[in-house]
Design a protein around this motif. Structure first.
Motif, PDB file in Angstrom:
ATOM      1  N   SER A   7       0.848  -1.178   0.000  1.00 42.10           N
ATOM      2  CA  SER A   7       0.000   0.000   0.000  1.00 42.10           C
ATOM      3  C   SER A   7       0.897   1.245   0.000  1.00 42.10           C
ATOM      4  O   SER A   7       1.773   1.383   0.857  1.00 42.10           O
ATOM      5  CB  SER A   7      -0.883   0.005   1.252  1.00 42.10           C
ATOM      6  N   GLN A   9       0.738   5.058   0.580  1.00 42.39           N
ATOM      7  CA  GLN A   9      -0.161   6.002   1.238  1.00 42.39           C
ATOM      8  C   GLN A   9       0.389   7.413   1.115  1.00 42.39           C
ATOM      9  O   GLN A   9       1.581   7.643   1.303  1.00 42.39           O
ATOM     10  CB  GLN A   9      -0.341   5.590   2.691  1.00 42.39           C
ATOM     11  N   GLY A  22      -4.925   9.401   0.762  1.00 42.32           N
ATOM     12  CA  GLY A  22      -5.170   8.510  -0.360  1.00 42.32           C
ATOM     13  C   GLY A  22      -4.287   7.286  -0.266  1.00 42.32           C
ATOM     14  O   GLY A  22      -3.305   7.253   0.498  1.00 42.32           O
ATOM     15  N   GLU A  23      -4.647   6.293  -1.057  1.00 42.54           N
ATOM     16  CA  GLU A  23      -3.905   5.039  -1.040  1.00 42.54           C
ATOM     17  C   GLU A  23      -4.010   4.376  -2.409  1.00 42.54           C
ATOM     18  O   GLU A  23      -5.056   4.408  -3.050  1.00 42.54           O
ATOM     19  CB  GLU A  23      -4.513   4.111   0.014  1.00 42.54           C
ATOM     20  N   VAL A  24      -2.903   3.796  -2.847  1.00 40.89           N
ATOM     21  CA  VAL A  24      -2.866   2.977  -4.045  1.00 40.89           C
ATOM     22  C   VAL A  24      -2.190   1.665  -3.650  1.00 40.89           C
ATOM     23  O   VAL A  24      -1.171   1.678  -2.955  1.00 40.89           O
ATOM     24  CB  VAL A  24      -2.073   3.656  -5.190  1.00 40.89           C
ATOM     25  N   PHE A  26      -0.318  -1.751  -4.864  1.00 45.65           N
ATOM     26  CA  PHE A  26       0.436  -2.332  -5.975  1.00 45.65           C
ATOM     27  C   PHE A  26       0.728  -3.801  -5.711  1.00 45.65           C
ATOM     28  O   PHE A  26       0.957  -4.212  -4.567  1.00 45.65           O
ATOM     29  CB  PHE A  26       1.777  -1.604  -6.154  1.00 45.65           C
ATOM     30  N   GLN A  57       0.504   9.318 -12.513  1.00 46.05           N
ATOM     31  CA  GLN A  57      -0.814   8.713 -12.722  1.00 46.05           C
ATOM     32  C   GLN A  57      -1.526   8.378 -11.412  1.00 46.05           C
ATOM     33  O   GLN A  57      -2.125   7.315 -11.251  1.00 46.05           O
ATOM     34  CB  GLN A  57      -0.736   7.458 -13.602  1.00 46.05           C
ATOM     35  N   ILE A  58      -1.468   9.325 -10.469  1.00 49.84           N
ATOM     36  CA  ILE A  58      -2.162   9.195  -9.190  1.00 49.84           C
ATOM     37  C   ILE A  58      -2.941  10.477  -8.968  1.00 49.84           C
ATOM     38  O   ILE A  58      -2.383  11.569  -9.095  1.00 49.84           O
ATOM     39  CB  ILE A  58      -1.157   9.014  -8.031  1.00 49.84           C
ATOM     40  N   THR A  87      -4.963  -1.972  -6.647  1.00 49.40           N
ATOM     41  CA  THR A  87      -5.897  -0.996  -7.217  1.00 49.40           C
ATOM     42  C   THR A  87      -5.284  -0.297  -8.427  1.00 49.40           C
ATOM     43  O   THR A  87      -5.917   0.564  -9.026  1.00 49.40           O
ATOM     44  CB  THR A  87      -6.298   0.068  -6.166  1.00 49.40           C
ATOM     45  N   ASP A  88      -4.051  -0.637  -8.748  1.00 47.98           N
ATOM     46  CA  ASP A  88      -3.329  -0.051  -9.876  1.00 47.98           C
ATOM     47  C   ASP A  88      -2.764  -1.203 -10.700  1.00 47.98           C
ATOM     48  O   ASP A  88      -2.288  -2.181 -10.124  1.00 47.98           O
ATOM     49  CB  ASP A  88      -2.202   0.845  -9.348  1.00 47.98           C
TER      50      ASP A  88
END
Length: 102
Positions: A7, A9, A22-24, A26, A57-58, A87-88
């Motif tokens: 994650s 963050q 926010g969080e993405v 991978f 791209q975030i 999520t990516d």
């Protein structure tokens, strides 16, 4: 053994100091630790902390892209292990390799 993803963050702080986190997530097939990922990323961040989300791209606010009065810097918070699904579409290694502070 269950696979651990990573994650990423981050925080957006606007001109009024209002904060949105926010969080993405991978895929971490390469098995990097959060500490290894942070060491790689910190070298690419502005002042070891900030980045331009659009270059990577975030975005929490895609509707504000191009708005000159909207703060476009985000603050890196941390990496952490998670069992949540990515999520990516990029892997963590790809994200770190492609990361730009320009």
């Amino acid at each position: 053994m269950q696979k651990s993803n990573i994650s990423f963050q981050f925080l957006h702080r606007d001109e009024g100091n209002y904060k949105i986190f926010g969080e993405v997530i991978f895929d971490n097939s390469e098995g990097l630790t959060p500490q290894q990922a942070e060491e790689i990323l910190r070298k690419k961040l502005i002042d070891s902390e900030f980045f331009y989300p659009s270059e990577n791209q975030i975005s929490l606010f895609p509707e504000h892209s191009g708005n000159l009065y909207f703060s476009d810097w985000y603050e890196f918070q941390r990496f952490s292990l998670t069992i949540e699904d990515p999520t990516d579409p990029r892997s963590l290694s790809t994200f770190l390799r492609q990361f730009s502070s320009l």
